[in-house]
Design a protein around this motif. Structure first.
Motif: not given
Length: 502
Positions: A261-270, A289-293, A328-332
């Protein structure tokens, strides 16, 4: 000791163009010889020549073809019919097509016994059919023999096809891509079965483009390219120390290290919580139950029927969960790339028209659409003239790239890909995977990849969900899950996806 099969100087041509050139090999009883190569290499034509089943328009010449010392180079069609089944038999790739949909499985297995007059009497015939189905580890063979092919899973259909091929006790069995469309664990069982049959004394010719499968089952291997054998030897010689550049390319395209996994502080989009979906009373997804970054790739793996495609359909929004939340955390903008692009495109329309329709739906002005079609094709590595062709005129890799271009027409932020490379040859698959990686970086895409191929998921996914019977049984960083699987089913998948004994 005579070899079960000897082939010398096989040549096949269409309209004077040679497509198989001077192929020679032998197969002993109890030995598996694999023929590997990509589409167009000539491996399936070679296999069919062994059964006298080349197309009528083909010109075939042979210096020698022997079955247990019997000369078969100049057989009439009637003599071939006597030989097929009893001397040599075929297990093809698509059991659903090979098995008659209107006949019960038992009747299919019984047919070679009846044609070669090997069993007399209805009771004896039924008993022999049960024995053959039991030999290929068919569960509940008596009940399965009364079912039609569509009532069986892919793995069970393939077992039925193998039982039918074995019915007349052939000296040589030709298996043409027999596991290509199967899940990893089912594939491992079929390969194990074919190896058992070989060890019992049958000579096996195994046609494949999958080096992992070849490594599991074969004793020797021939590598074909453009109708010519470019390399041959024992499996360990060819796979561990390939000499030809083409062999090296094929092997590299089928073996990837799991991606860290890329070393990133990605926020969750889903964010999904407790998703469940049933059809009638049968649960397809249970409490997922899961999240997508953001900007990363989530792989979803599992066998057929595990619920992974249903989960993908809920993510895209074409299916609705019975319970749970998917936020979705924002419109996608989300687009789906189908497993079968030939079925997903309108066969009457050119690729250009399909792309223009997608651009229209995405709000692109009419004046910009023709130019934008060219830009999209260039983005996925296709030439402009592809726009004027229909889907049937494209290769599998070209169709898949065109399907990705159509998905990109809507300028999505999330791509959901359902088995996008399952039917592609290794090097074509590798090019499509590299394309997806490049597009993800250039467009900052978030991707969700559904696949039963752990090598593919390992190559592109940052994180992975493992599904079994509708439930997520394990999830985490891909490199961690594959290196140290915790759930028994994940361990079975990982073991089935690599060389035997890994």
């Amino acid at each position: 000791m005579n070899a079960a099969l000897q082939v010398r100087g096989l040549r096949i041509a269409f309209d004077g163009k040679r497509v198989v050139d001077d192929v020679s090999f032998t197969v002993e009883r109890g030995e598996c010889v694999a023929i590997v190569g990509e589409s167009g290499a000539g491996k399936s034509l070679t296999a069919r020549a062994l059964l006298g089943l080349t197309p009528a328009e083909a010109t075939v010449s042979l210096e020698g073809l022997l079955f247990d010392g019997r000369d078969a180079a100049g057989l009439s069609e009637r003599a071939w019919r006597d030989l097929r089944g009893a001397g040599i038999a075929l297990v093809s790739q698509d059991a659903l097509v090979s098995l008659d949909p209107l006949r019960r499985v038992g009747a299919e297995v019984a047919e070679p016994l009846q044609l070669h007059r090997m069993v007399r009497g209805r009771a004896a015939l039924a008993g022999r059919v049960q024995e053959l189905l039991a030999r290929v580890w068919m569960p509940d063979p008596e009940r399965r023999s009364r079912q039609h092919p569509h009532e069986l899973s892919g793995g069970l259909r393939q077992r039925a096809l193998i039982a039918s091929a074995l019915a007349a006790a052939p000296a040589v069995l030709v298996a043409d891509e027999p596991t290509t469309a199967l899940d990893a664990t089912v594939q491992a069982r079929i390969l194990g079965l074919l190896r058992e049959i070989t060890d019992a004394g049958t000579a096996l010719v195994f046609i494949s483009h999958d080096f992992a499968a070849v490594r599991r089952i074969a004793d020797r291997v021939l590598v074909m390219k453009n109708g010519i054998v470019v390399e041959s030897g024992t499996v360990s010689e060819v796979l561990e120390n390939p000499r030809h550049d083409y062999t090296k390319q094929l092997i590299a395209a089928t073996m990837h290290e799991p991606r860290a996994a890329a070393p990133t502080e990605s926020s969750s989009v889903l964010i999904a919580r407790g998703l469940s979906r049933s059809f009638a009373t049968v649960p397809a997804v249970i409490d997922a139950t899961f999240t997508v970054k953001d900007g990363q790739t989530l792989g979803i793996v599992g066998e057929s029927g595990s619920g992974k495609t249903t989960l993908a359909r809920m993510i895209v929004g074409v299916d609705t969960p019975d319970s749970g939340t998917l936020r979705w955390t924002a419109e996608r903008r989300v687009q789906l790339v189908h497993q079968n692009p030939l079925g997903a495109f309108d066969p009457r329309w050119t690729i250009g028209r399909s792309l223009r329709e997608a651009l229209e739906a995405g709000g692109v002005p009419r004046a910009r659409r023709v130019a934008r079609v060219g830009e999209l094709l260039a983005e996925v590595g296709l030439s402009p003239e592809i726009a004027d062709r229909r889907p049937s005129a494209l290769s599998g890799g070209q169709r898949q790239r065109a399907a990705i271009a159509r998905a990109l027409a809507a300028d999505p932020e999330v791509l959901v890909l359902d088995e996008p490379v399952s039917a592609l040859d290794p090097s074509v698959r590798e090019r499509v995977l590299r394309l997806l990686g490049r597009l993800q970086q250039e467009r900052q895409l978030t991707m969700i990849l559904v696949s039963h191929d752990l090598d593919v998921v390992g190559a592109v996914a940052d994180e992975v969900l493992v599904m079994q019977d509708g439930r997520i049984v394990e999830q985490g960083a891909t490199v961690d899950v594959f290196a140290s699987p915790q759930h028994p089913f994940t361990r079975e998948l990982v073991d089935a996806s690599g060389p035997a004994g890994r």
